[in-house]
Design an enzyme around this catalytic site. Structure first.
Site, PDB file in Angstrom:
ATOM      1  N   CYS A  86       0.853  -1.182   0.000  1.00  0.00           N
ATOM      2  CA  CYS A  86       0.000   0.000   0.000  1.00  0.00           C
ATOM      3  C   CYS A  86       0.888   1.231   0.000  1.00  0.00           C
ATOM      4  O   CYS A  86       1.458   1.598   1.016  1.00  0.00           O
ATOM      5  CB  CYS A  86      -0.902   0.006   1.236  1.00  0.00           C
ATOM      6  SG  CYS A  86      -1.940   1.447   1.314  1.00  0.00           S
ATOM      7  N   LEU A  87       1.004   1.846  -1.154  1.00  0.00           N
ATOM      8  CA  LEU A  87       1.906   2.985  -1.289  1.00  0.00           C
ATOM      9  C   LEU A  87       1.298   3.944  -2.305  1.00  0.00           C
ATOM     10  O   LEU A  87       0.962   3.545  -3.421  1.00  0.00           O
ATOM     11  CB  LEU A  87       3.279   2.465  -1.772  1.00  0.00           C
ATOM     12  CG  LEU A  87       4.423   3.459  -1.871  1.00  0.00           C
ATOM     13  CD1 LEU A  87       4.740   4.050  -0.494  1.00  0.00           C
ATOM     14  CD2 LEU A  87       5.672   2.763  -2.417  1.00  0.00           C
TER      15      LEU A  87
END
Ligand SMILES: [Zn+2]
Ligand SMILES: [Zn+2]
Ligand SMILES: [Zn+2]
Ligand SMILES: [Zn+2]
Ligand SMILES: [Zn+2]
Ligand SMILES: [Zn+2]
Ligand SMILES: [Zn+2]
Lengths: 149, 679
Positions: A86-87
């Site tokens: 998750c970036l």
């Protein structure tokens, strides 16, 4: 299908001027598929570990971001059991001016600064918030168990 | 052989939770093209719950505490489908001459029997139906929201149904119509403050229907207005307005306060000037594609992030086409928040994508505005402007009619659910979903004849059933004698609360509450199903009418009364359906009885009209006048019911904090509900 100039240039530069602690090597038979390793940043629970990732440049790269996934098991609130990350720069904040190099640096930075408020792995994030020390210990254990040769 | 027979599923009967039993054969009494009797095995268990037992009936079941004999098994008979017409039976209404004569003079007869005096015909019929029509008229495209439409425009949008109504009413109404038009035509996008005007029906709300082109025109007007005030180019103003969620006042105020900050936050950065254009720059290397060709077109917005024209184009195409973005596309430069304005998009995007870009912009415009909503009908591209606010939904049911003729609720975007308020609807639908297992079996399409226990399958919308076997006539809904319905419809629409002594038993109580729910659910579901069946029959009839037209020389106009009748049926059944959800939550007092009386009158009017659809097409020609009377009577009853209900609903306005919970409502003349609808 010939490889776009952009991908050739990026690959050349990754080989010629590698980023310290990061390696990205394209497959011989698929120049859009890279074997990646990232060293855990110092003073993080991942220090001493070497993490394997895979990176794929989709057809419309760089208009869409590369697809990146951890292959090595890792205990981190923003990385789930399947290694998905998750970036923001891999999603909404992707810009075609970003590169493989910058993305991998962002991932390395994420290892140094976990963000349990924007979790992908909910159970890990929960523990990270409730008992940070215990969570860090687990992250260290996993690093020793899975990320050291 | 049975091509015309819709096989209804009775599978659900096998999973019935209640032990009650008469397991018997099926005999259907509907008029269908292909007649031969045929047999079919009864369902696996053969169990049919006798939920419909009336308190007075001898055979009672375990579901009804005070009964003993209902669960006895009866002999299984073969399943039969027999068609009334094939049996040479006369059309239903000719066997009931007394009812027929009633139908011919519906208004006088019913005003006497119901205790609710229908208002004079002119006022009710025209103001109700016509006002709706008026509200749904197309706006004049170029002068949106500014001028009244002339009467020629007004009549261009009529459906044939409306045409029919006009036919049926006095023609001197057109004057009144035009003057009404002038009063209301200026209701525009920003008319939030004048929702319900004096003189309007209590159940109606102000609204207007807009096409995408009209919305675009209105949006552009708004942009140009603000553009002049802020002295910013329209493209930049559009971005600023979007950022401010189209609140003009808020934007102007904050812009005057701190211009730079507003520009920065909206993604406009420093002041923008000069039209966007391509440039060729010596020694330029595109950061995205790594091309460095001499004389290559490049592009950058004010932020200075410059890329080759090809990459910029590809980037925008990707955003518009694949990601459906328009209002918030940022500069492709890393970390840059500048929004790509529409002039730059014009320069960089191909013609076909420009259309999509504009469509997407309009979409965000409508999404951003609280008083605008898209019509939820599939493929419909109209939007509706209605000023009813979410907090008003406890006391107003904002039904709107789109130009595509879809009736929907502006509050929750579900299909029209008048007279029930949105929160009651949500609660009811949730309950039906939760109880669907139990409810399923009741919605089964078969029941036994109350006299001879042959099983009847229902294929038409009409609730007047005639048993093929014993010729007993009864009501599909309550299983009571049809003749008694003709007089008073005793308790068909009314759930008789059980005596207190029976309620003592806990099990009886829970069954009773289930039974109570099923009473209402059954009627709710029945009208839903009947509406579909009415429609089926209408479509079949319509086909015959077309044939009739060519053979008898009747004009297209002359057969339109059928469509009018069909639409009235659909609309009235939709209303009836929701009256049962409404009644389920009503606390029982004398108001309830007024409600049920109105419900009963509408139901009777609807059944009388529905019955006519079962007649062979060649008789319909002679029934035109009768059918039109019945249609107009149905519409009238519906308006009365909606009017009375909406007025009481509005009484809850001043007691909004304890909506539906307290005696305060009752004192104020508002509806009293048996459940908390504020949750
Ligand atoms: Zn029973
Ligand atoms: Zn380029
Ligand atoms: Zn920029
Ligand atoms: Zn529509
Ligand atoms: Zn609603
Ligand atoms: Zn019978
Ligand atoms: Zn009945």
């Amino acid at each position: 299908m010939s490889l776009p100039k952009r991908i050739i240039k990026e690959t050349e530069r990754l080989m010629a001027e590698p980023v310290p602690g990061i390696s990205a090597v394209p497959h011989d038979d698929n120049l859009r598929y890279f074997n990646v390793t990232i060293d855990g940043p110092s003073q993080s629970p991942y220090e001493g570990g070497t993490f394997k990732l895979e990176l794929f440049l989709p057809e419309d790269y760089p208009m869409t971001p590369p697809k990146v996934r951890f292959l090595t098991k890792i205990y981190h609130p923003n990385i789930d059991r399947l290694g998905r990350i998750c970036l923001d720069v891999l999603k909404a904040n992707w810009s075609p001016a970003l590169q493989i190099r910058t993305i991998l640096l962002s991932i390395q930075a994420l290892l140094g600064a976990p963000n349990p408020d924007d979790p992908l792995a909910n159970d890990v994030a929960q523990r990270w918030k409730e008992d940070q020390n215990a969570a860090i210990d687990t992250a260290k254990e996993w690093t020793a168990k899975y990320a050291t040769a | 052989m049975f091509s015309g027979y819709t096989q209804l599923s009775i599978r659900i009967l096998t999973s019935l939770p209640l032990p009650c039993s008469p397991s018997v054969p099926l005999v259907a009494t509907v008029n269908l093209p292909t007649p031969p009797p045929y047999t079919r095995q009864p369902t696996e268990t053969g169990l049919t719950p006798c939920l419909y037992c009336q308190p007075s009936r001898q055979n009672r079941c375990l579901a009804h505490p005070a009964t003993t004999t209902c669960n006895q098994q009866r002999e299984r008979l073969p399943v039969l489908v027999i068609l009334r017409r094939d049996l040479g039976l006369p059309p239903v209404s000719t066997t009931l001459p007394r009812r027929s004569s009633r139908k011919r003079k519906p208004s006088s007869d019913h005003s006497a029997s119901t205790g609710v005096n229908p208002p004079p015909r002119k006022k009710v019929d025209v103001s109700g139906a016509q006002r709706l029509k008026k509200a749904a008229l197309p706006a004049t495209p170029t002068t949106l929201g500014s001028t009244a439409m002339d009467s020629d425009d007004e009549f261009s949008g009529h459906s044939s149904m409306e045409g029919f109504e006009e036919d049926a009413f006095d023609s001197d109404m057109s004057d009144e119509l035009v003057s009404d038009m002038e009063v209301d035509a200026d209701a525009g996008f920003d008319s939030q403050d004048k929702i319900i005007k004096p003189g309007r029906k209590a159940y109606e709300v102000d609204y207007r229907v807009y096409s995408p082109a009209e919305i675009r025109a209105y949006q552009n007007d708004q942009i140009n207005d603000v553009s002049r005030i802020l002295e910013q180019p329209p493209e930049a103003t559009a971005i600023l307005l979007r950022h401010a969620r189209w609140s003009k006042e808020r934007l102007i105020e904050s812009y005057m306060d701190n211009q730079e900050q507003v520009l920065e936050e909206s993604g406009l950065g420093e002041d923008s000037a000069g039209p966007p254009r391509f440039q060729q720059i010596k020694g330029f290397v595109c950061e995205i594609c790594c091309e460095d060709e001499e004389g290559m077109d490049t592009f950058a917005m004010k932020c200075g992030h410059r890329f080759c024209a090809n990459c910029y184009k590809q980037y925008l195409a990707q955003k518009v086409k694949d990601e459906g973005e328009a209002a918030h596309i940022k500069c492709p430069g890393d970390g840059c928040n500048r929004i790509v304005d529409s002039k730059s998009v014009d320069l960089l995007v191909s013609t076909d994508l420009k259309d999509r870009y504009q469509t997407l912009l309009i979409r965000t415009y409508v999404d951003d505005k609280e008083n605008l909503k898209w019509c939820p009908a599939p493929n419909c591209e109209y939007a509706i402007d209605c000023g009813v606010k979410p907090r008003e939904l406890a006391t107003v049911v904002p039904t709107v009619r789109c130009k595509c003729s879809h009736d929907w609720c502006f509050g929750c975007t579900l299909n029209d659910h008048q007279p029930a308020p949105c929160r009651l609807v949500r609660k009811w639908l949730k309950k039906c979903e939760d109880d669907s297992e139990t409810a399923n079996w009741i919605s089964a399409h078969t029941k036994e004849c109350p006299k001879c226990q042959s099983t009847i399958e229902k294929n038409g919308g009409c609730n007047h059933m005639t048993c093929r076997k014993c010729r007993h006539e009864f009501c599909w809904m309550c299983m009571g004698h049809w003749q008694e319905h003709g007089n008073s419809w005793y308790n068909c629409n009314r759930y008789e609360e059980k005596s207190g002594s029976e309620a003592r038993d806990a099990q009886a109580k829970s069954r009773q509450s289930l039974e109570r729910y099923l009473h209402y659910y059954n009627r709710y579901a029945n009208h839903e199903q009947s509406a579909r069946l009415d429609k089926d029959i209408y479509l079949k009839t319509e086909k015959k009418m077309t044939q009739l037209q060519s053979s008898s020389g009747m004009s297209w106009i002359e057969v339109q009364f059928l469509e009018g009748a069909s639409q009235a049926l659909q609309q009235c059944r939709q209303t009836l359906k929701w009256t049962y959800a409404f009644a389920y939550y009503l606390a029982r007092n004398n108001q309830t009885e007024i409600f049920e009386d109105n419900q009963k009158d509408l139901e009777m009017a609807v059944e009388n009209l529905s019955e006519m659809f079962e007649k062979p097409a060649d008789q319909l020609k002679d029934l035109k006048g009768d059918m039109m009377d019945k249609t107009s009577y149905c519409n009238k009853r519906r308006i009365i019911l909606l009017e009375v209900t909406a007025e009481r609903l509005k009484q809850g306005e001043s007691h909004r904090s304890d909506f539906g919970t307290s005696e305060a409502n009752s004192r104020a003349g508002a509806w009293e509900f048996n459940t908390d609808l504020s949750a």
